[in-house]
Enzyme design. Structure first.
Site, short mmCIF file in Angstrom:
data_model
loop_
_atom_site.label_atom_id
_atom_site.label_comp_id
_atom_site.label_asym_id
_atom_site.label_seq_id
_atom_site.Cartn_x
_atom_site.Cartn_y
_atom_site.Cartn_z
N ASN A 141 -47.92 15.57 -50.02
CA ASN A 141 -48.19 15.81 -51.45
C ASN A 141 -46.92 15.65 -52.29
O ASN A 141 -45.83 16.05 -51.88
CB ASN A 141 -48.88 17.16 -51.70
CG ASN A 141 -48.20 18.36 -51.09
OD1 ASN A 141 -47.60 18.28 -50.04
ND2 ASN A 141 -48.28 19.49 -51.77
N GLU A 158 -45.61 16.41 -56.03
CA GLU A 158 -45.94 17.15 -57.26
C GLU A 158 -45.11 16.68 -58.44
O GLU A 158 -44.20 15.86 -58.32
CB GLU A 158 -45.76 18.65 -57.00
CG GLU A 158 -46.74 19.13 -55.92
CD GLU A 158 -46.74 20.63 -55.70
OE1 GLU A 158 -45.81 21.33 -56.18
OE2 GLU A 158 -47.69 21.10 -55.05
N CYS A 192 -52.18 14.37 -54.00
CA CYS A 192 -52.37 15.00 -52.69
C CYS A 192 -51.89 14.09 -51.56
O CYS A 192 -51.92 12.85 -51.68
CB CYS A 192 -53.85 15.30 -52.45
SG CYS A 192 -54.54 16.57 -53.52
N GLU A 234 -53.38 13.32 -48.79
CA GLU A 234 -54.42 12.42 -48.25
C GLU A 234 -54.47 11.13 -49.04
O GLU A 234 -54.59 10.04 -48.47
CB GLU A 234 -55.80 13.10 -48.31
CG GLU A 234 -55.94 14.33 -47.43
CD GLU A 234 -55.55 15.62 -48.14
OE1 GLU A 234 -54.62 15.60 -48.98
OE2 GLU A 234 -56.17 16.65 -47.85
N CYS A 255 -59.29 18.18 -50.85
CA CYS A 255 -59.87 18.53 -52.16
C CYS A 255 -60.98 17.55 -52.52
O CYS A 255 -61.13 16.49 -51.88
CB CYS A 255 -58.78 18.54 -53.24
SG CYS A 255 -58.36 16.91 -53.86
N CYS A 283 -59.93 13.90 -53.17
CA CYS A 283 -59.57 13.20 -51.92
C CYS A 283 -60.83 12.88 -51.11
O CYS A 283 -60.91 11.82 -50.48
CB CYS A 283 -58.59 14.02 -51.10
SG CYS A 283 -56.95 14.06 -51.84
N1 THU Z 1 -52.99 19.39 -51.75
C1 THU Z 1 -52.99 18.31 -50.92
O1 THU Z 1 -52.03 17.56 -50.83
N2 THU Z 1 -54.11 18.09 -50.19
C2 THU Z 1 -55.21 18.90 -50.18
O2 THU Z 1 -56.17 18.61 -49.48
C3 THU Z 1 -55.24 20.10 -51.01
C4 THU Z 1 -54.09 20.30 -51.91
C5 THU Z 1 -51.76 19.65 -52.51
C6 THU Z 1 -51.88 19.47 -53.98
C7 THU Z 1 -50.77 20.36 -54.48
O3 THU Z 1 -49.54 19.64 -54.42
C8 THU Z 1 -50.71 21.49 -53.47
O4 THU Z 1 -51.38 21.01 -52.31
C9 THU Z 1 -51.36 22.78 -53.92
O5 THU Z 1 -52.65 22.55 -54.36
#
Ligand code: THU
Length: 163
Positions: free
Chosen positions: A62, A64, A73, A75, A112, A115
């Site tokens: 991920n 940010e 994310c 994925e 999520c 994704c």
């Molecule tokens: N996140 C992911 O990378 N994948 C997921 O399946 C759920 C959430 C990340 C997004 C964000 O950077 C952090 O996790 C918190 O939500």
């Protein structure tokens, strides 16, 4: 009126050691990728490892942003990179691992909603299901075969394609 019941199939393993070696390795790569995430805001680290039909493994984590919705994310980072580097090569397995800085993640995470939609597009494009492995820092590992188990009534419309 007709009420329908939809069943989903998730297999829970007690731990990665119950999986075949190739899948343990993929989860390990996802966990290593999580450690490379850029997550200064959530301090929640996710890694994804994509096994392609040609044997290549593509990882992502991920990423940010101070403008929160601009982040992406793990994925989607991995799936988009995989199809950029190897366009048209099928995705066999997607392993997802996560950990948090401020609590022990003792259960697997599930991708999520956005994704899940991207996984669905990948399955539709390649016309085959993707095996999805999900792991926390400790606790069980979840496995499912096909996004329909995580996203029932998936939106897809072939006729939207212009070619
Ligand atoms: N996140 C992911 O990378 N994948 C997921 O399946 C759920 C959430 C990340 C997004 C964000 O950077 C952090 O996790 C918190 O939500």
């Amino acid at each position: 009126m007709n009420t329908k019941e939809i069943k989903v199939h998730i297999t829970e393993f007690n731990g990665a050691s119950e999986l075949p070696g190739e899948e343990q390795t993929l989860l390990q790569q996802a966990a290593e990728s999580a450690a490379k995430s850029y997550a200064p805001y959530s301090e929640f680290h996710v890694g994804a490892a994509v096994l392609l039909e040609n044997g290549e493994i593509i990882c992502g984590s991920n990423q940010e942003n101070a403008a929160y919705p601009a982040g992406l994310c793990a994925e989607r980072v991995a799936l988009f990179y995989a199809n950029s580097k190897y366009p048209g090569v099928k995705v066999k397995t997607l392993a997802i691992a996560a950990f948090a800085d401020h609590f022990i993640l003792d259960k697997p995470i599930s991708p999520c909603g956005t994704c899940r939609q991207v996984i669905a597009e990948t399955e539709n494009r390649q016309q085959s299901k993707i095996k999805i492995l999900m792991q926390g820092e400790s606790g069980p590992v979840n496995m499912t075969e096909g996004i329909e188990n995580l996203l029932p009534l998936t939106f897809y419309e072939e006729k939207l394609k212009k070619k």
